[in-house]
Enzyme design. Structure first.
Site, PDB file in Angstrom:
ATOM      1  N   PHE A 102       0.919  -1.273   0.012  1.00 59.02           N
ATOM      2  CA  PHE A 102       0.402   0.216   0.103  1.00 59.02           C
ATOM      3  C   PHE A 102       0.464   1.045  -0.178  1.00 59.02           C
ATOM      4  O   PHE A 102       0.726   2.180  -0.438  1.00 59.02           O
ATOM      5  CB  PHE A 102      -0.760   0.384   1.499  1.00 59.02           C
ATOM      6  N   VAL A 103       2.257   0.769   0.388  1.00 56.14           N
ATOM      7  CA  VAL A 103       2.874   2.375  -0.133  1.00 56.14           C
ATOM      8  C   VAL A 103       3.951   1.961   0.033  1.00 56.14           C
ATOM      9  O   VAL A 103       4.680   0.796  -0.341  1.00 56.14           O
ATOM     10  CB  VAL A 103       3.595   2.682   1.986  1.00 56.14           C
ATOM     11  N   THR A 118      10.518   2.130  10.059  1.00 57.17           N
ATOM     12  CA  THR A 118       9.317   3.167  10.459  1.00 57.17           C
ATOM     13  C   THR A 118       8.747   1.507  11.212  1.00 57.17           C
ATOM     14  O   THR A 118       7.959   1.890  12.188  1.00 57.17           O
ATOM     15  CB  THR A 118       8.659   4.146   9.168  1.00 57.17           C
ATOM     16  N   GLY A 128       2.684  -2.471  21.646  1.00 56.14           N
ATOM     17  CA  GLY A 128       2.512  -1.656  22.790  1.00 56.14           C
ATOM     18  C   GLY A 128       1.076  -1.037  23.581  1.00 56.14           C
ATOM     19  O   GLY A 128       0.719  -1.459  24.648  1.00 56.14           O
ATOM     20  N   ARG A 132      -2.179  -1.813  25.829  1.00 53.64           N
ATOM     21  CA  ARG A 132      -2.537  -1.450  26.890  1.00 53.64           C
ATOM     22  C   ARG A 132      -3.994  -1.940  26.373  1.00 53.64           C
ATOM     23  O   ARG A 132      -4.426  -1.311  27.965  1.00 53.64           O
ATOM     24  CB  ARG A 132      -1.767   0.560  26.470  1.00 53.64           C
ATOM     25  N   TYR A 171      13.052  -3.131   3.091  1.00 57.76           N
ATOM     26  CA  TYR A 171      11.936  -3.095   3.512  1.00 57.76           C
ATOM     27  C   TYR A 171      12.027  -4.860   3.608  1.00 57.76           C
ATOM     28  O   TYR A 171      10.878  -4.886   4.672  1.00 57.76           O
ATOM     29  CB  TYR A 171      12.034  -3.328   1.699  1.00 57.76           C
ATOM     30  N   TYR A 185       5.111 -10.182  20.816  1.00 56.44           N
ATOM     31  CA  TYR A 185       4.199 -10.165  21.905  1.00 56.44           C
ATOM     32  C   TYR A 185       2.963 -10.907  21.658  1.00 56.44           C
ATOM     33  O   TYR A 185       3.257 -11.104  23.122  1.00 56.44           O
ATOM     34  CB  TYR A 185       3.261  -8.447  20.959  1.00 56.44           C
ATOM     35  N   ARG A 212       4.977   1.025  -8.492  1.00 48.78           N
ATOM     36  CA  ARG A 212       3.715  -0.176  -8.622  1.00 48.78           C
ATOM     37  C   ARG A 212       4.199  -0.350 -10.041  1.00 48.78           C
ATOM     38  O   ARG A 212       3.658   0.444 -10.894  1.00 48.78           O
ATOM     39  CB  ARG A 212       2.981  -1.224  -7.913  1.00 48.78           C
TER      40      ARG A 212
HETATM   41  N1  UDP Z   1       8.783  -3.221 -12.572  1.00 49.05           N
HETATM   42  C1  UDP Z   1       8.499  -3.338 -14.421  1.00 49.05           C
HETATM   43  N2  UDP Z   1       7.654  -2.051 -14.312  1.00 49.05           N
HETATM   44  C2  UDP Z   1       7.499  -1.100 -13.961  1.00 49.05           C
HETATM   45  C3  UDP Z   1       7.444  -1.159 -12.365  1.00 49.05           C
HETATM   46  C4  UDP Z   1       7.911  -2.688 -11.691  1.00 49.05           C
HETATM   47  O1  UDP Z   1       8.758  -4.116 -14.719  1.00 49.05           O
HETATM   48  O2  UDP Z   1       7.309   0.277 -14.373  1.00 49.05           O
HETATM   49  C5  UDP Z   1       8.842  -4.777 -12.426  1.00 49.05           C
HETATM   50  C6  UDP Z   1       9.728  -4.800 -10.912  1.00 49.05           C
HETATM   51  O3  UDP Z   1      10.934  -5.326 -11.765  1.00 49.05           O
HETATM   52  C7  UDP Z   1       9.208  -5.727 -10.138  1.00 49.05           C
HETATM   53  C8  UDP Z   1       7.740  -6.292 -10.458  1.00 49.05           C
HETATM   54  O4  UDP Z   1       7.430  -5.134 -11.814  1.00 49.05           O
HETATM   55  O5  UDP Z   1       9.600  -7.343 -11.298  1.00 49.05           O
HETATM   56  C9  UDP Z   1       6.579  -5.944  -9.476  1.00 49.05           C
HETATM   57  O6  UDP Z   1       7.236  -5.064  -9.156  1.00 49.05           O
HETATM   58  P1  UDP Z   1       6.306  -3.972  -7.710  1.00 49.05           P
HETATM   59  O7  UDP Z   1       7.284  -2.519  -6.842  1.00 49.05           O
HETATM   60  O8  UDP Z   1       5.177  -3.612  -8.563  1.00 49.05           O
HETATM   61  O9  UDP Z   1       6.325  -5.728  -7.014  1.00 49.05           O
HETATM   62  P2  UDP Z   1       7.226  -6.283  -5.871  1.00 49.05           P
HETATM   63  O10 UDP Z   1       8.684  -6.020  -6.580  1.00 49.05           O
HETATM   64  O11 UDP Z   1       7.480  -5.526  -4.899  1.00 49.05           O
HETATM   65  O12 UDP Z   1       7.115  -6.818  -5.615  1.00 49.05           O
END
Ligand code: UDP
Length: 344
Positions: A102-103, A118, A128, A132, A171, A185, A212
């Site tokens: 989502f981020v 983070t 925590g 609580r 990540y 926890y 993404r």
């Molecule tokens: N990817 C791509 N073109 C883009 C963005 C991502 O070919 O413009 C590829 C990236 O190299 C990865 C796959 O798409 O192999 C999925 O990437 P994404 O960031 O969506 O998800 P994640 O890698 O976290 O699974």
């Protein structure tokens, strides 16, 4: 020059003169009343981990007491903590943390570390809080915990193949640590938890430029730009429509199983196949541009969802070809209305 210390009778005399003692007593009375009627201030209890915001609670209440019978890293001492305003009703107490697609925190290396450090700290803080207020805690973890998997499809029992010092390690390891803390926890501090490992998810209202692959391809084709395929485009991902994920999370939270559960659509596509589906859905004249791939990019991803099917009675219902047009409508509206960059 040093003053001569007062003698005891002189000090007592000093206290009684000019009603000084009376003023001291009235001061103590006002102070006590304030603390009695301000419950949040009485949280200054050193045994309450949540009052030490500068210290991760893991460090703070590490269990030194072997007699407590705690099975985890944390003690089973009960903390009488207070419930923040607005979440008084027990039924409202659900704490959610995590990113999991989502981020766009893995866009830039610096953001990886910031986003996912983070995540660890945020997870600790939220655990925590859950402890609580007695909340059920949901960790939205990610398929990244499997790294570049050597087992395919990935089952929850697979421990993963993660580079601990690479560019995307903050990540991957951040999410793995978040899972570890959550389970600890649960075992050691009696927090009720649920863990979902979310695979690539797409849908309306995603951030247009989060980097993404689905959002990139869709936005690029609508803007009449070539789709940027990283590497040779033969790496695979499994794409899940957002409402399926929401159903899965609800089933998880309402059920009695802790998890972790893979929540994803097993429909697996290479990036070149995804580009083809996007092209068919939006514009048959769309083109592709190859770009270098990022470091340690996983070669394949596909969830084994038999555990979720069996224990949560859940499985995704919307295929990529059905879900993509719903996302495209939303992206098209926002791009054509100049609403770019906005989203979740
Ligand atoms: N990817 C791509 N073109 C883009 C963005 C991502 O070919 O413009 C590829 C990236 O190299 C990865 C796959 O798409 O192999 C999925 O990437 P994404 O960031 O969506 O998800 P994640 O890698 O976290 O699974």
């Amino acid at each position: 020059m040093l003053k001569h210390p007062r003698s005891l009778p002189r000090s007592i005399n000093y206290l009684f003169k000019e009603q000084r003692l009376l003023f001291i007593l009235v001061g103590i009375l006002i102070g006590s009343t304030f603390f009695i009627f301000q419950p949040t201030l009485s949280r200054l209890n050193p045994s309450d981990p949540t009052t030490h915001s500068s210290l991760p609670s893991s460090i703070y209440h590490r269990n030194q007491d072997s007699s407590s019978g705690s099975s985890g890293f944390f003690s089973k001492r009960t903390f009488p903590g207070r419930v923040p305003a607005g979440i008084g009703r027990k039924s409202l107490r659900i704490v959610v943390t995590g990113g999991a697609g989502f981020v766009g925190s893995h866009l830039v290396d610096k953001l990886i570390s910031r986003g996912d450090e983070t995540n660890v700290m945020g997870t600790l803080n939220m655990l925590g809080l859950a402890k609580r207020v007695g909340a059920r805690f949901l960790l939205t973890s990610t398929s990244e915990v499997y790294g570049d998997p050597l087992e395919h499809p990935q089952k929850e029992t697979y421990w993963g193949n993660v580079n601990p010092i690479g560019e995307r390690s903050c990540y991957d390891e951040g999410k793995r640590t978040a899972e570890t803390l959550t389970m600890d926890y649960h075992r050691g501090a009696d927090v009720e938890v649920r863990i979902a490992r979310i695979f690539n998810t797409y849908g309306p209202r995603m951030c247009l430029d989060d980097g993404r692959v689905v959002s990139n391809f869709v936005a690029q084709v609508i803007r009449k730009q070539p789709m940027t395929v990283y590497g040779d485009g033969k790496q695979t991902r499994s794409f899940q429509y957002v409402s399926d994920l929401v159903d899965g999370l609800v089933a998880l939270m309402e059920g009695e199983h802790v998890g972790p559960f893979n929540l994803g659509n097993p429909g697996e596509f290479t990036m070149l196949e995804l580009a083809e589906v996007v092209k068919e859905t939006i514009d048959s004249s769309a083109t592709i541009e190859f770009k270098p791939n990022t470091a340690d990019d996983p070669h394949k991803r596909k969830p084994d969802i038999s555990k979720a099917k069996e224990l949560l009675n859940w499985e995704p219902r919307i295929s990529l070809r059905e879900g993509l047009p719903l996302m495209v409508n939303d992206f098209r509206n926002r791009i054509l209305n100049g609403d770019e960059g906005k989203g979740l």
